[in-house]
Design a protein around this motif. Structure first.
Motif, mmCIF file in Angstrom:
data_model
loop_
_atom_site.group_PDB
_atom_site.id
_atom_site.type_symbol
_atom_site.label_atom_id
_atom_site.label_comp_id
_atom_site.label_asym_id
_atom_site.label_seq_id
_atom_site.Cartn_x
_atom_site.Cartn_y
_atom_site.Cartn_z
ATOM 1 N N PHE A 1 25.788 -0.071 -22.132
ATOM 2 C CA PHE A 1 25.452 0.936 -23.141
ATOM 3 C C PHE A 1 25.992 2.293 -22.745
ATOM 4 N N ARG A 2 26.853 2.850 -23.571
ATOM 5 C CA ARG A 2 27.391 4.192 -23.281
ATOM 6 C C ARG A 2 26.319 5.252 -23.535
ATOM 7 N N SER A 3 25.983 6.025 -22.516
ATOM 8 C CA SER A 3 24.989 7.086 -22.675
ATOM 9 C C SER A 3 25.684 8.436 -22.625
ATOM 10 N N TYR A 4 25.043 9.474 -23.190
ATOM 11 C CA TYR A 4 25.631 10.820 -23.124
ATOM 12 C C TYR A 4 24.672 11.872 -22.563
ATOM 13 N N ASN A 5 23.470 11.451 -22.212
ATOM 14 C CA ASN A 5 22.521 12.372 -21.567
ATOM 15 C C ASN A 5 21.395 11.553 -20.922
ATOM 16 N N GLY B 1 34.242 20.374 -26.020
ATOM 17 C CA GLY B 1 34.347 19.011 -25.482
ATOM 18 C C GLY B 1 34.827 17.966 -26.474
ATOM 19 N N TYR B 2 34.655 18.240 -27.774
ATOM 20 C CA TYR B 2 34.913 17.186 -28.767
ATOM 21 C C TYR B 2 36.256 17.396 -29.457
ATOM 22 N N SER B 3 36.753 16.309 -30.070
ATOM 23 C CA SER B 3 38.122 16.309 -30.611
ATOM 24 C C SER B 3 38.329 17.408 -31.666
ATOM 25 N N ARG C 1 29.119 23.189 -25.800
ATOM 26 C CA ARG C 1 28.730 21.983 -25.086
ATOM 27 C C ARG C 1 27.555 21.314 -25.793
ATOM 28 N N LEU C 2 27.410 20.022 -25.553
ATOM 29 C CA LEU C 2 26.234 19.282 -26.015
ATOM 30 C C LEU C 2 25.030 19.784 -25.213
ATOM 31 N N LEU C 3 24.049 20.357 -25.903
ATOM 32 C CA LEU C 3 22.906 20.998 -25.237
ATOM 33 C C LEU C 3 22.161 20.038 -24.302
ATOM 34 N N GLU D 1 31.876 10.541 -21.637
ATOM 35 C CA GLU D 1 32.094 11.605 -22.621
ATOM 36 C C GLU D 1 32.690 11.018 -23.893
ATOM 37 N N ALA D 2 32.399 11.627 -25.032
ATOM 38 C CA ALA D 2 32.909 11.125 -26.314
ATOM 39 C C ALA D 2 34.439 11.006 -26.295
ATOM 40 N N ALA D 3 35.103 11.954 -25.637
ATOM 41 C CA ALA D 3 36.575 11.942 -25.602
ATOM 42 C C ALA D 3 37.112 10.640 -25.009
ATOM 43 N N PRO E 1 23.542 21.067 -35.380
ATOM 44 C CA PRO E 1 23.113 19.691 -35.084
ATOM 45 C C PRO E 1 24.190 18.660 -35.402
ATOM 46 N N TRP E 2 24.177 17.569 -34.655
ATOM 47 C CA TRP E 2 24.942 16.378 -35.001
ATOM 48 C C TRP E 2 24.162 15.623 -36.079
ATOM 49 N N PRO E 3 24.827 14.754 -36.826
ATOM 50 C CA PRO E 3 24.079 13.906 -37.771
ATOM 51 C C PRO E 3 23.108 12.988 -37.016
ATOM 52 N N PRO E 4 22.147 12.387 -37.736
ATOM 53 C CA PRO E 4 21.131 11.527 -37.100
ATOM 54 C C PRO E 4 21.755 10.400 -36.276
ATOM 55 N N GLN E 5 21.051 10.070 -35.200
ATOM 56 C CA GLN E 5 21.561 9.088 -34.252
ATOM 57 C C GLN E 5 21.157 7.657 -34.603
ATOM 58 N N GLY E 6 22.135 6.751 -34.555
ATOM 59 C CA GLY E 6 21.899 5.331 -34.792
ATOM 60 C C GLY E 6 22.549 4.509 -33.687
ATOM 61 N N VAL F 1 24.346 4.842 -28.608
ATOM 62 C CA VAL F 1 23.602 5.533 -29.651
ATOM 63 C C VAL F 1 24.403 6.791 -29.934
ATOM 64 N N SER F 2 24.674 7.048 -31.211
ATOM 65 C CA SER F 2 25.445 8.237 -31.579
ATOM 66 C C SER F 2 25.366 8.396 -33.093
ATOM 67 N N SER F 3 26.159 9.315 -33.622
ATOM 68 C CA SER F 3 26.181 9.530 -35.074
ATOM 69 C C SER F 3 27.340 8.767 -35.704
ATOM 70 N N GLY F 4 27.304 8.654 -37.030
ATOM 71 C CA GLY F 4 28.458 8.134 -37.751
ATOM 72 C C GLY F 4 29.677 8.988 -37.463
ATOM 73 N N SER F 5 29.438 10.271 -37.242
ATOM 74 C CA SER F 5 30.534 11.210 -37.004
ATOM 75 C C SER F 5 31.363 10.830 -35.774
ATOM 76 N N THR F 6 30.691 10.566 -34.669
ATOM 77 C CA THR F 6 31.439 10.226 -33.447
ATOM 78 C C THR F 6 32.097 8.851 -33.575
ATOM 79 N N GLY F 7 31.423 7.915 -34.233
ATOM 80 C CA GLY F 7 32.044 6.606 -34.470
ATOM 81 C C GLY F 7 33.315 6.734 -35.290
ATOM 82 N N LEU G 1 18.396 14.282 -33.740
ATOM 83 C CA LEU G 1 19.649 14.968 -34.084
ATOM 84 C C LEU G 1 19.978 15.928 -32.946
ATOM 85 N N PRO G 2 20.793 15.490 -32.001
ATOM 86 C CA PRO G 2 21.115 16.373 -30.873
ATOM 87 C C PRO G 2 21.996 17.532 -31.341
ATOM 88 N N ARG G 3 22.128 18.535 -30.500
ATOM 89 C CA ARG G 3 22.858 19.740 -30.937
ATOM 90 C C ARG G 3 23.969 20.112 -29.968
#
Ligand code: PCA
Length: 323
Positions: free
Chosen positions: A162-166, A29-31, A85-87, A184-186, A139-144, A201-207, A226-228
């Motif tokens: 607010f964008r939610s993912y679950n 699902g992710y880039s 997939r995001l669990l 979706e992140a995409a 795991p994804w990095p910690p969520q902020g 709410v997400s990680s630095g990674s997705t930002g 830390l979602p997985r």
């Protein structure tokens, strides 16, 4: 009787003649540049090389073959035989899938790995009951929290889109008086650019992956959970493989879990500094905000435990026993 329609040719080859080459498309699902996708690409190469090309795994990142929210069903029905997939996206099917998104239950990489170890037996069984074989998880990095203004308390969040993912992120929005919109992140860069969403709410990674500094201004480190992501195979396809192919896949999966975890750890600092470099204010959430979020955490933990019943309690007790 097979439960799902698997391409007959794929199964026949797998079961009868492992010497003949077989190809498994792996939707993700992710880039492509995301560290999960890079880990998946290495996993695919490991399997392809390890089986001498008898089983070729080809990744399709960025939702290009199936969109994130279509991937699980696609693998269950045999339209694809393996996927990522995001669990916690499946929390609406069973609360156990949301074990990794309970605010402040596991807030470090170390605890997230322990929680996963505690949850693995139940998770494997749950997926098996749905026709899926669990391979590995990262795991994804910690969520902020991301915003386009300074936020010091929950009161500052009132009415924000607010964008939610679950389910958990939507519930968090609701508790904070925000308006949740599942995206979706995409698709988030566009959602932020057009104002459909203005925080998440997400990680630095997705930002970082989605260059959110083009629309947003603040990232508050909260370390909420830390979602997985997880990688899974259609059970019939898995059962159709011979032992040596399965052993190779398991070896590649262990390597991927290990490499993915390290990438995630290293990506945490890197991506936060990139957000700052690109003009965002990056800082820890203030005491008031952090305290109020922790109160939501207590509420959401109670709600989750009530929904998840004995299974949930068993997993959380096993996790706590590891502390
Ligand atoms: N990125 C994913 C899930 C968690 C994360 O850090 C997302 O925002 O969709």
């Amino acid at each position: 009787m097979r439960k799902f329609a698997i391409p007959a040719s794929a199964l026949a080859i797998a079961m009868v003649s492992p010497a003949l080459a077989e190809k498994w498309d792996m939707p993700m699902g992710y880039s492509g540049t995301n560290f999960h996708s890079q880990t998946g690409a290495e996993f695919a190469e490991c399997v392809t090389t390890g089986t001498g090309g008898d089983l070729e795994v080809v990744t399709h990142p960025g939702g290009s073959l199936f969109k994130g929210n279509e991937i699980k069903r696609a693998v269950q029905t045999g339209q694809a035989l393996i996927g990522e997939r995001l669990l916690s996206a499946h929390q609406n099917e069973d609360p156990l899938f949301g074990i990794d998104s309970i605010p402040f239950l596991a807030t470090s990489f170390e605890d997230a790995e322990k929680l996963w170890e505690a949850a693995k037996p139940e998770m494997t069984a749950l997926l098996q009951s749905q026709g899926l074989h669990l391979l590995y998880s990262v795991p994804w990095p910690p969520q902020g929290l991301y915003f386009k203004k300074e936020v010091n308390s929950v009161a500052d969040m009132e009415g924000i889109k607010f964008r939610s993912y679950n389910t958990a992120t939507a519930r968090l929005a609701e508790l904070a008086g925000m308006i949740p919109i599942q995206i979706e992140a995409a698709e988030i860069s566009q959602a932020f650019a057009t104002g459909v969403a203005e925080s998440m709410v997400s990680s630095g990674s997705t930002g970082y992956d989605r260059k959110v500094w083009e629309s947003l201004t603040h990232f508050y480190e909260v370390d909420a959970w830390l979602p997985r992501n997880y990688v899974f195979v259609n059970s019939d396809a898995w059962n159709g493989l011979d032992d040596s192919a399965r052993n190779i896949i398991n070896g590649c999966a262990d390597l991927a879990a290990y490499a993915g975890l390290w990438r995630s750890i290293q990506y945490t600092g890197f991506t936060l500094s990139e957000l700052a470099k690109n003009g965002m204010t990056v800082q820890r959430a203030g005491d008031q905000l952090q305290g109020e979020l922790r109160e939501f955490g207590v509420i959401m933990t109670d709600e989750w435990l009530e929904n998840a019943g004995d299974t949930g309690r068993t997993v959380v007790d096993a996790f706590r026993a590891m502390q």
